[in-house]
Structures are given as C-alpha cells and as structure tokens.
Design a protein around this motif. Structure first.
Motif, mmCIF file in Angstrom:
data_model
loop_
_atom_site.group_PDB
_atom_site.id
_atom_site.type_symbol
_atom_site.label_atom_id
_atom_site.label_comp_id
_atom_site.label_asym_id
_atom_site.label_seq_id
_atom_site.Cartn_x
_atom_site.Cartn_y
_atom_site.Cartn_z
ATOM 1 N N PRO A 135 -44.958 -14.859 -16.617
ATOM 2 C CA PRO A 135 -45.343 -15.806 -15.563
ATOM 3 C C PRO A 135 -46.848 -15.816 -15.298
ATOM 4 C CG PRO A 135 -43.423 -14.534 -14.906
ATOM 5 C CD PRO A 135 -43.960 -13.894 -16.157
ATOM 6 N N ASN A 136 -47.397 -17.011 -15.256
ATOM 7 C CA ASN A 136 -48.786 -17.245 -14.848
ATOM 8 C C ASN A 136 -49.837 -16.582 -15.734
ATOM 9 O OD1 ASN A 136 -47.897 -18.691 -12.470
ATOM 10 N ND2 ASN A 136 -47.394 -16.705 -11.579
ATOM 11 N N ARG A 137 -49.487 -16.265 -16.985
ATOM 12 C CA ARG A 137 -50.455 -15.585 -17.845
ATOM 13 C C ARG A 137 -50.909 -16.434 -19.025
ATOM 14 N NH1 ARG A 137 -50.520 -10.071 -16.732
ATOM 15 N NH2 ARG A 137 -52.467 -10.054 -17.912
ATOM 16 N N GLY A 138 -50.196 -17.484 -19.356
ATOM 17 C CA GLY A 138 -50.613 -18.348 -20.444
ATOM 18 C C GLY A 138 -50.331 -17.774 -21.825
ATOM 19 N N ARG A 139 -50.579 -18.594 -22.832
ATOM 20 C CA ARG A 139 -50.260 -18.246 -24.217
ATOM 21 C C ARG A 139 -50.972 -16.987 -24.695
ATOM 22 N NH1 ARG A 139 -50.749 -22.141 -29.556
ATOM 23 N NH2 ARG A 139 -50.603 -20.463 -31.095
ATOM 24 N N ALA A 140 -52.211 -16.783 -24.223
ATOM 25 C CA ALA A 140 -53.019 -15.672 -24.733
ATOM 26 C C ALA A 140 -52.321 -14.329 -24.583
ATOM 27 C CB ALA A 140 -54.371 -15.639 -24.024
ATOM 28 N N PHE A 141 -51.430 -14.215 -23.597
ATOM 29 C CA PHE A 141 -50.752 -12.938 -23.379
ATOM 30 C C PHE A 141 -49.945 -12.524 -24.608
ATOM 31 C CE2 PHE A 141 -47.441 -10.048 -22.007
ATOM 32 C CZ PHE A 141 -48.128 -9.176 -21.188
ATOM 33 N N ILE B 134 -41.800 -5.786 -18.809
ATOM 34 C CA ILE B 134 -43.063 -6.520 -18.827
ATOM 35 C C ILE B 134 -42.838 -8.019 -18.738
ATOM 36 C CG2 ILE B 134 -45.131 -7.039 -20.191
ATOM 37 C CD1 ILE B 134 -44.930 -4.245 -21.368
ATOM 38 N N ASN B 135 -41.859 -8.522 -19.473
ATOM 39 C CA ASN B 135 -41.615 -9.954 -19.546
ATOM 40 C C ASN B 135 -40.239 -10.313 -19.022
ATOM 41 O OD1 ASN B 135 -44.045 -10.441 -21.298
ATOM 42 N ND2 ASN B 135 -42.852 -9.212 -22.737
ATOM 43 N N ALA B 136 -40.089 -11.572 -18.569
ATOM 44 C CA ALA B 136 -38.755 -12.128 -18.378
ATOM 45 C C ALA B 136 -38.231 -12.505 -19.756
ATOM 46 C CB ALA B 136 -38.827 -13.350 -17.471
ATOM 47 N N ALA B 137 -36.939 -12.316 -19.986
ATOM 48 C CA ALA B 137 -36.371 -12.567 -21.311
ATOM 49 C C ALA B 137 -35.062 -13.333 -21.185
ATOM 50 C CB ALA B 137 -36.146 -11.251 -22.054
ATOM 51 N N MET C 113 -36.626 -14.398 -12.655
ATOM 52 C CA MET C 113 -37.289 -15.668 -12.909
ATOM 53 C C MET C 113 -36.267 -16.688 -13.385
ATOM 54 S SD MET C 113 -40.377 -16.536 -15.590
ATOM 55 C CE MET C 113 -41.138 -18.164 -15.572
ATOM 56 N N GLN C 114 -36.312 -17.894 -12.798
ATOM 57 C CA GLN C 114 -35.439 -18.968 -13.226
ATOM 58 C C GLN C 114 -36.268 -20.053 -13.897
ATOM 59 O OE1 GLN C 114 -33.242 -20.203 -9.727
ATOM 60 N NE2 GLN C 114 -31.605 -18.750 -10.181
ATOM 61 N N LEU C 115 -35.740 -20.620 -14.969
ATOM 62 C CA LEU C 115 -36.424 -21.663 -15.709
ATOM 63 C C LEU C 115 -35.788 -23.008 -15.383
ATOM 64 C CD1 LEU C 115 -36.682 -19.883 -19.195
ATOM 65 C CD2 LEU C 115 -38.360 -19.903 -17.331
ATOM 66 N N SER C 116 -36.598 -23.939 -14.934
ATOM 67 C CA SER C 116 -36.081 -25.250 -14.571
ATOM 68 C C SER C 116 -35.803 -26.083 -15.816
ATOM 69 C CB SER C 116 -37.098 -25.979 -13.684
ATOM 70 O OG SER C 116 -38.264 -26.301 -14.441
ATOM 71 N N THR C 117 -35.044 -27.121 -15.634
ATOM 72 C CA THR C 117 -34.771 -28.034 -16.749
ATOM 73 C C THR C 117 -36.067 -28.659 -17.246
ATOM 74 O OG1 THR C 117 -32.565 -28.531 -15.869
ATOM 75 C CG2 THR C 117 -33.506 -30.101 -17.442
ATOM 76 N N ASP D 106 -47.178 -20.636 -17.440
ATOM 77 C CA ASP D 106 -46.503 -19.468 -18.004
ATOM 78 C C ASP D 106 -46.702 -19.377 -19.513
ATOM 79 O OD1 ASP D 106 -45.434 -19.119 -15.424
ATOM 80 O OD2 ASP D 106 -43.758 -20.460 -15.910
ATOM 81 N N GLY D 107 -46.967 -18.162 -19.999
ATOM 82 C CA GLY D 107 -46.981 -17.935 -21.430
ATOM 83 C C GLY D 107 -45.567 -17.729 -21.923
ATOM 84 N N TYR D 108 -45.290 -18.183 -23.154
ATOM 85 C CA TYR D 108 -43.965 -17.945 -23.710
ATOM 86 C C TYR D 108 -44.074 -17.598 -25.190
ATOM 87 C CZ TYR D 108 -43.737 -22.405 -26.280
ATOM 88 O OH TYR D 108 -43.966 -23.421 -27.170
ATOM 89 N N LEU D 109 -43.073 -16.866 -25.656
ATOM 90 C CA LEU D 109 -42.924 -16.531 -27.070
ATOM 91 C C LEU D 109 -41.467 -16.757 -27.437
ATOM 92 C CD1 LEU D 109 -43.827 -15.343 -29.790
ATOM 93 C CD2 LEU D 109 -43.455 -13.059 -28.835
ATOM 94 N N LEU D 110 -41.244 -17.643 -28.394
ATOM 95 C CA LEU D 110 -39.901 -17.988 -28.831
ATOM 96 C C LEU D 110 -39.651 -17.369 -30.200
ATOM 97 C CD1 LEU D 110 -37.361 -19.703 -28.103
ATOM 98 C CD2 LEU D 110 -38.401 -21.555 -29.457
ATOM 99 N N LEU D 111 -38.618 -16.544 -30.293
ATOM 100 C CA LEU D 111 -38.288 -15.818 -31.513
ATOM 101 C C LEU D 111 -36.888 -16.173 -32.000
ATOM 102 C CD1 LEU D 111 -39.475 -12.273 -30.337
ATOM 103 C CD2 LEU D 111 -40.747 -13.851 -31.814
ATOM 104 N N GLY D 112 -36.672 -16.017 -33.284
ATOM 105 C CA GLY D 112 -35.319 -16.132 -33.793
ATOM 106 C C GLY D 112 -34.462 -14.992 -33.269
#
Length: 280
Positions: free
Chosen positions: A46-52, A27-30, A1-5, A81-87
C-alpha cells in the motif's frame, strides 16, 4: 487490505472470477486471484508504488537463470499501491537433496565483484549494494555496520555489544578467507519460508533479496531457524563443497540475520545476538 473492483480492473488480467487473501508474510498484502483459465499470486504494498517491488523482480530474474522461481507476470502501480503479479505455484512435496543441489547451482552463478547494480532502501532493513572488490570491506561496511547503526538509533545497542562487535570487525579484516572469497549469487534470505516444492516435486525459491557475496552467508541463514535437513547439506556439499573451516565461520554470518531480526522485532533477539557476539 481490500481491493476494489476498480482497482482489480487495472490489473493486466481478464475475466477475474475470484480474489481471496492468502498468507504472504508480514510485509505485503497477498492474494490468490483466479481467472477463467489461470491462477495468480498477487502482492500489494500500500502507498509505495512500483519501485518497492523492483528489487524482487530483479532477484527473481537473476535466480530464474539457475533455479525454479515463480514466473513474473507484471508489476506496477495502481492508484498509489505497488503490486507484483506472479504465476501461482501449486505446492507439492519434494526432496531436501534436490533443494540442496538447486542452492548449490544458484551459488555457482558468479560475478567479478561483490554487490549489485542497485541498492534497496525502501524496506525496514536497508541493503547497500555498492560494488566492492573486497568481501571483508563489503560485509563489514555494507552489511554489519548498517544494522549496528540502525540498532543504535533504536536504542538496541550497548557498550558490551559494541566491544564484542569491534573485535569481530577486526577478526573479519584479518581473516584470510574474507579476502579469498569468490562472489556467488545469493538468495539473501534463505530460510524455510522462502522455498517450496511444486506439484512435480521440484524446489522453487521465492522472495529473494539477492546480491553477489560469500555463499557461506546463505548457508548460515539455513542454520538459524531450521527447515533444512541432513540430505540438504549432504547434497549441497556433494555438488559444490564449501571451503574448509566454514563451520567456524557460520556465527559471523548468522550475526547479520540476527541483527536484522533485532532491528525488526526488538530485544526478543537480543540474547541470540549476545551469544553470537560472545564468540569474539
């Protein structure tokens, strides 16, 4: 998976300087993200939204009250896309004894009942967490039965497996231990890939699948794939000793994780399931 600007610009970060894919499981792209001042770990579904990621955020919040975890920076939906941003956690080296003590402290977090406030059904292995006052009922109906039903649907079950499984179910319902368990906060997927040591040598638990249950279930998971040594077990026992007879009960909990792998990866795990069921 590539993330656009355009996609990256919707993250709650400023001055992103680099983004590179990293290992993050199957399970996830990281991605590792670096800004002018900090480094972050980003998971994308991808395509799962925040709820994932809601279940993981809830799990990290619960765990952080007792052990070290990555810091949750943000979660949400970008485009679809759902995302989770961690330290970012810089990996170091630490002692298994400290890890055992940390897991024991986690298990000392208690609830009045077994389960959790929410189910997690967005993954390949559904987790039905409806609160129960009886552990035997919870484990039979909301863990084992769910995976056996899924195995049947996938053509991964047999009459022989069913016979041994029904004997196990009866054994669990008759076991005094199953009706005396005190609910402990469990990591839920405690294998060697879900812990690390930070730069200071402190144990950090990641990728939780939490609920309140029998702590022997987490303990059983540590025995399946390795990665925990004698110092881990000795330190755990010194901090929070398990009840007598736990060694004989380990197979009944190992089975849950083997059934999960049977459903995820197929008959590669069939022989291990059969060997475990053969105890009953």
């Amino acid at each position: 998976m590539q993330l656009s600007t355009t996609w990256l610009n919707q993250l709650p970060l400023k001055d992103i300087q680099s983004v590179r894919p990293v290992s993050g499981g199957d399970i996830n792209a990281a991605f590792a993200i670096e800004t002018a001042n900090n480094r972050y770990f980003l998971k994308v579904q991808p395509n799962r939204g925040r709820a994932f990621f809601d279940h993981e955020v809830d799990g990290l919040t619960h765990l952080s009250r007792a052990v070290r975890t990555p810091k949750v920076i943000a979660s949400g939906t970008i485009e679809t896309d759902g995302y989770l941003l961690l330290g970012w956690v810089t990996a170091g080296h630490g002692s298994q004894a400290q890890l055992g003590q940390a897991v024991a402290h986690l298990h000392q977090q208690r609830a009045e009942r077994f389960g959790l406030d929410n189910d997690f059904t967005l993954g390949k292995i559904p987790k039905i967490n409806t609160w129960q006052t009886d552990w035997a009922t919870f484990y039979n109906h909301q863990r084992l039965d769910v995976l056996v039903k899924l195995a049947r649907q996938q053509g991964l079950w047999s009459a022989t497996r069913e016979t041994h499984f029904q004997r196990l179910r009866a054994n669990l319902l008759a076991q005094p231990h199953m009706h005396q368990v005190q609910p402990s906060l469990l990591h839920g997927d405690l294998w060697s890939g879900n812990y690390l040591f930070n730069a200071a040598g402190e144990p950090v638990l990641i990728d939780p699948d939490i609920f309140y249950g029998d702590r022997e279930m987490d303990f059983a998971m540590t025995t399946i794939f390795g990665g925990f040594d004698a110092d881990f077990y000795a330190s755990y026992q010194a901090t929070y000793p398990l009840d007598a007879g736990y060694q004989e009960r380990l197979p009944q909990y190992q089975l849950y994780y083997l059934l999960a792998h049977l459903n995820l990866f197929g008959e590669t795990y069939g022989p291990a399931v059969d060997r475990t069921l053969a105890n009953y």
